[in-house]
Design a protein around this motif. Sequence first.
Motif, PDB file in Angstrom:
ATOM      1  N   VAL A   1      -3.446  25.749   0.538  1.00 55.54           N
ATOM      2  CA  VAL A   1      -4.327  25.435   1.670  1.00 55.54           C
ATOM      3  C   VAL A   1      -4.494  26.706   2.494  1.00 55.54           C
ATOM      4  O   VAL A   1      -3.636  27.069   3.294  1.00 55.54           O
ATOM      5  CB  VAL A   1      -3.752  24.292   2.530  1.00 55.54           C
ATOM      6  CG1 VAL A   1      -4.695  23.978   3.688  1.00 55.54           C
ATOM      7  CG2 VAL A   1      -3.535  23.045   1.683  1.00 55.54           C
ATOM      8  N   ASP A   2      -5.583  27.396   2.267  1.00 55.69           N
ATOM      9  CA  ASP A   2      -5.847  28.665   2.942  1.00 55.69           C
ATOM     10  C   ASP A   2      -6.894  28.424   4.026  1.00 55.69           C
ATOM     11  O   ASP A   2      -8.088  28.338   3.750  1.00 55.69           O
ATOM     12  CB  ASP A   2      -6.344  29.698   1.920  1.00 55.69           C
ATOM     13  CG  ASP A   2      -6.548  31.077   2.543  1.00 55.69           C
ATOM     14  OD1 ASP A   2      -6.109  31.262   3.699  1.00 55.69           O
ATOM     15  OD2 ASP A   2      -7.151  31.947   1.894  1.00 55.69           O
ATOM     16  N   HIS A   3      -6.426  28.297   5.259  1.00 53.40           N
ATOM     17  CA  HIS A   3      -7.346  28.007   6.364  1.00 53.40           C
ATOM     18  C   HIS A   3      -6.794  28.616   7.643  1.00 53.40           C
ATOM     19  O   HIS A   3      -5.573  28.647   7.856  1.00 53.40           O
ATOM     20  CB  HIS A   3      -7.533  26.499   6.531  1.00 53.40           C
ATOM     21  CG  HIS A   3      -8.697  26.122   7.393  1.00 53.40           C
ATOM     22  ND1 HIS A   3      -8.606  26.044   8.765  1.00 53.40           N
ATOM     23  CD2 HIS A   3      -9.983  25.825   7.080  1.00 53.40           C
ATOM     24  CE1 HIS A   3      -9.789  25.701   9.261  1.00 53.40           C
ATOM     25  NE2 HIS A   3     -10.632  25.568   8.266  1.00 53.40           N
TER      26      HIS A   3
ATOM     27  N   ALA B   1       1.769  30.556   3.863  1.00 48.91           N
ATOM     28  CA  ALA B   1       2.994  31.036   3.236  1.00 48.91           C
ATOM     29  C   ALA B   1       2.923  32.556   3.086  1.00 48.91           C
ATOM     30  O   ALA B   1       1.844  33.135   2.962  1.00 48.91           O
ATOM     31  CB  ALA B   1       3.178  30.385   1.879  1.00 48.91           C
ATOM     32  N   ILE B   2       4.064  33.196   3.085  1.00 54.16           N
ATOM     33  CA  ILE B   2       4.162  34.641   2.892  1.00 54.16           C
ATOM     34  C   ILE B   2       4.766  34.911   1.520  1.00 54.16           C
ATOM     35  O   ILE B   2       5.855  34.422   1.199  1.00 54.16           O
ATOM     36  CB  ILE B   2       5.037  35.299   3.975  1.00 54.16           C
ATOM     37  CG1 ILE B   2       4.449  35.063   5.363  1.00 54.16           C
ATOM     38  CG2 ILE B   2       5.195  36.788   3.694  1.00 54.16           C
ATOM     39  CD1 ILE B   2       3.082  35.659   5.577  1.00 54.16           C
TER      40      ILE B   2
ATOM     41  N   ALA C   1      -9.042  20.777   5.767  1.00 45.91           N
ATOM     42  CA  ALA C   1      -8.613  21.637   4.655  1.00 45.91           C
ATOM     43  C   ALA C   1      -7.605  20.909   3.775  1.00 45.91           C
ATOM     44  O   ALA C   1      -7.629  21.041   2.547  1.00 45.91           O
ATOM     45  CB  ALA C   1      -8.008  22.934   5.202  1.00 45.91           C
ATOM     46  N   PHE C   2      -6.721  20.122   4.387  1.00 42.32           N
ATOM     47  CA  PHE C   2      -5.786  19.295   3.609  1.00 42.32           C
ATOM     48  C   PHE C   2      -6.524  18.179   2.882  1.00 42.32           C
ATOM     49  O   PHE C   2      -6.295  17.939   1.692  1.00 42.32           O
ATOM     50  CB  PHE C   2      -4.721  18.687   4.529  1.00 42.32           C
ATOM     51  CG  PHE C   2      -3.719  19.665   5.051  1.00 42.32           C
ATOM     52  CD1 PHE C   2      -2.736  20.182   4.229  1.00 42.32           C
ATOM     53  CD2 PHE C   2      -3.757  20.076   6.372  1.00 42.32           C
ATOM     54  CE1 PHE C   2      -1.795  21.088   4.711  1.00 42.32           C
ATOM     55  CE2 PHE C   2      -2.823  20.972   6.869  1.00 42.32           C
ATOM     56  CZ  PHE C   2      -1.847  21.479   6.042  1.00 42.32           C
ATOM     57  N   HIS C   3      -7.403  17.494   3.575  1.00 43.37           N
ATOM     58  CA  HIS C   3      -8.090  16.341   2.987  1.00 43.37           C
ATOM     59  C   HIS C   3      -8.970  16.754   1.812  1.00 43.37           C
ATOM     60  O   HIS C   3      -9.102  15.986   0.854  1.00 43.37           O
ATOM     61  CB  HIS C   3      -8.931  15.639   4.055  1.00 43.37           C
ATOM     62  CG  HIS C   3      -8.093  14.985   5.121  1.00 43.37           C
ATOM     63  ND1 HIS C   3      -8.637  14.354   6.217  1.00 43.37           N
ATOM     64  CD2 HIS C   3      -6.741  14.855   5.242  1.00 43.37           C
ATOM     65  CE1 HIS C   3      -7.660  13.882   6.976  1.00 43.37           C
ATOM     66  NE2 HIS C   3      -6.505  14.177   6.402  1.00 43.37           N
TER      67      HIS C   3
ATOM     68  N   VAL D   1      -5.533  27.427  17.093  1.00 43.53           N
ATOM     69  CA  VAL D   1      -4.628  26.308  16.838  1.00 43.53           C
ATOM     70  C   VAL D   1      -4.243  26.289  15.362  1.00 43.53           C
ATOM     71  O   VAL D   1      -5.106  26.433  14.487  1.00 43.53           O
ATOM     72  CB  VAL D   1      -5.290  24.970  17.231  1.00 43.53           C
ATOM     73  CG1 VAL D   1      -4.377  23.799  16.918  1.00 43.53           C
ATOM     74  CG2 VAL D   1      -5.645  24.980  18.715  1.00 43.53           C
ATOM     75  N   LYS D   2      -2.953  26.117  15.083  1.00 41.89           N
ATOM     76  CA  LYS D   2      -2.485  26.100  13.692  1.00 41.89           C
ATOM     77  C   LYS D   2      -1.560  24.907  13.463  1.00 41.89           C
ATOM     78  O   LYS D   2      -0.668  24.641  14.271  1.00 41.89           O
ATOM     79  CB  LYS D   2      -1.752  27.408  13.352  1.00 41.89           C
ATOM     80  CG  LYS D   2      -2.662  28.635  13.325  1.00 41.89           C
ATOM     81  CD  LYS D   2      -1.883  29.881  12.980  1.00 41.89           C
ATOM     82  CE  LYS D   2      -2.779  31.113  12.963  1.00 41.89           C
ATOM     83  NZ  LYS D   2      -3.688  31.144  11.807  1.00 41.89           N
TER      84      LYS D   2
END
Length: 568
Positions: free
Chosen positions: A325-327, A333-334, A383-385, A407-408
């Motif tokens: 999930v790239d948003h 993640a690193i 992005a998840f959905h 916001v994250k």
Amino acid sequence: MKKPLRVSVGQASQAGVKRINQDFIGRNLPQEPLLSSKGIVLAMADGISSSKVSQIASQAAVAGFIEDYYCTSDSWSVKTSAQKVLSAINAWLYAQSQNSPNRYDKDKGYICTFSALILKSNTAHLFHSGDTRIFRLVDDNLEVLTRDHRRVVSADVSYLTRALGVEPILELDYQKQILETGDTYVLATDGIYEFLTDRQIVKIIQTAGSQQEAADTLITEALKAGSDDNLSIQIVRIEHVPDYQLDEVQQFTSLPLPPTLAARKEFDGFQIIRELYISSRSHVFLAKDSATEQTLVIKTPSTELASDSKYLERFMLEEWIAKRVDHVNVAKAIDTGRKRNYLYLATEYIEGQSLAQWMLDNPKPSLNEVRSIVEQIAKGLQAFHRQEMIHQDIRPQNILIDADNTVKIIDFGSIFIAGVTDSQNEEAVRGTMRYSAPEYFLGQQGSPRSDIFALAVITYQMLSGRFPYSIEIAQAKSTAAQRRLNYRSVIDETSELPAWIDDALQKALQIDPLKRYAELSEFVYDLHHPNKSFLQRTKPPLIQRSPVMFWQGISFILLLLLLWQQTS
């Protein structure tokens, strides 16, 4: 080391007495990681004899399906992945027919029947359109699992009611079954099953030395029995059923747990700066990558749960999710590129504050401030959905606001993934009680509408400092009890909010998920604009809006009645 899904397969296809073989078969038995993430595919298509191009349709359907299915997102369910691919193939076949000289004659178009069997983890997924068949061999019985989409007019006349390429929108049968070691599935065209009895097919499969020998023998015997059509058969026997789904996650859980971490300690290429927080389920530290000087967050599992394999798999699944999930509104993640020697997670460090703290610092935010935060959370959730993931734990503590007011969403420990998570092993209630959707308290599986409910609770709380339902919502564990719950309007005697904002919140916070918004975008839009249905409900009567027009209308009606009486 746990063993993966293992099968033995045999398949054969011949033109038979016909000049051209309009059947097409295909299979893919991939290695890891595709074996765990996407599974094994067998597919079969049968062209219609009246068309000179249906063999092209059959080949395109099977080859295209197998290739494109493995290109779909790992997080999508098997059902979604297969249906999306088949819908695209169907649209292409239909377009080919519409662009051909025979566009008005379906019997000469790019049409074929289609059946596919996808074996993933411990589940068989069946997809079907037409009159190819999928059977399951149970003891000595051959059970038909599919339904023929063919209408018989007479002994000599029949036609397909469903197939690929017939209509622009594909109707597809789908079902799934739990696999057991020893199960045998058979895919066959009518050139086989119309000329051999079930008993003959079962005997050949049971007495053959291998699945391939059985497939070849069935072709031979069907020809001897007078088969006058193309003949295709696929046989797959389940040799071993695994008890896990993601090999990638499984590999990481075999790593040792990290040692006790503290400030200034060197650990796996990182330097620990300080402790961020400690809970019963995980330990979180601020750290610096010694090679790149990048500041990041290290999350380690709780030592008390070190022997819980399910917990460790769920823990490492968080990284699997973050990589996919790239948003901008989702913590990422690193990947250091180094070999990992311990079991832990590395994620970006977000310098800022939680939404919970922001709400304490801003007890009376403006409507526009709330809209901005809600819109960003909604974009992250979307992005998840889109990946068929449900967050299930949206709450102020799991939302961070950085120095740029971005916001994250953080903490992926409760996420349900359609293509990965085993819903049968899911906890009944996910998330925090005050933000959990009511359906969780009934033991039901969540949906994107459950995340919408949680987001609406947060929106309501930011606007009022209160919650939309009493604490009794957590104790309402029956449909009858939930029906007795009453929504409390966000507007009180001190509120300056427009009434249509409360209307949007009330819809998003419906106890029945089917009565909520279906999409996050709809909720966000209605926080900016009055909903049309609200305007219709609250529109004053005509006599108040335009008294002159009202009485003119009444006078006109009376005049018509007077004229009608005079003429009758």
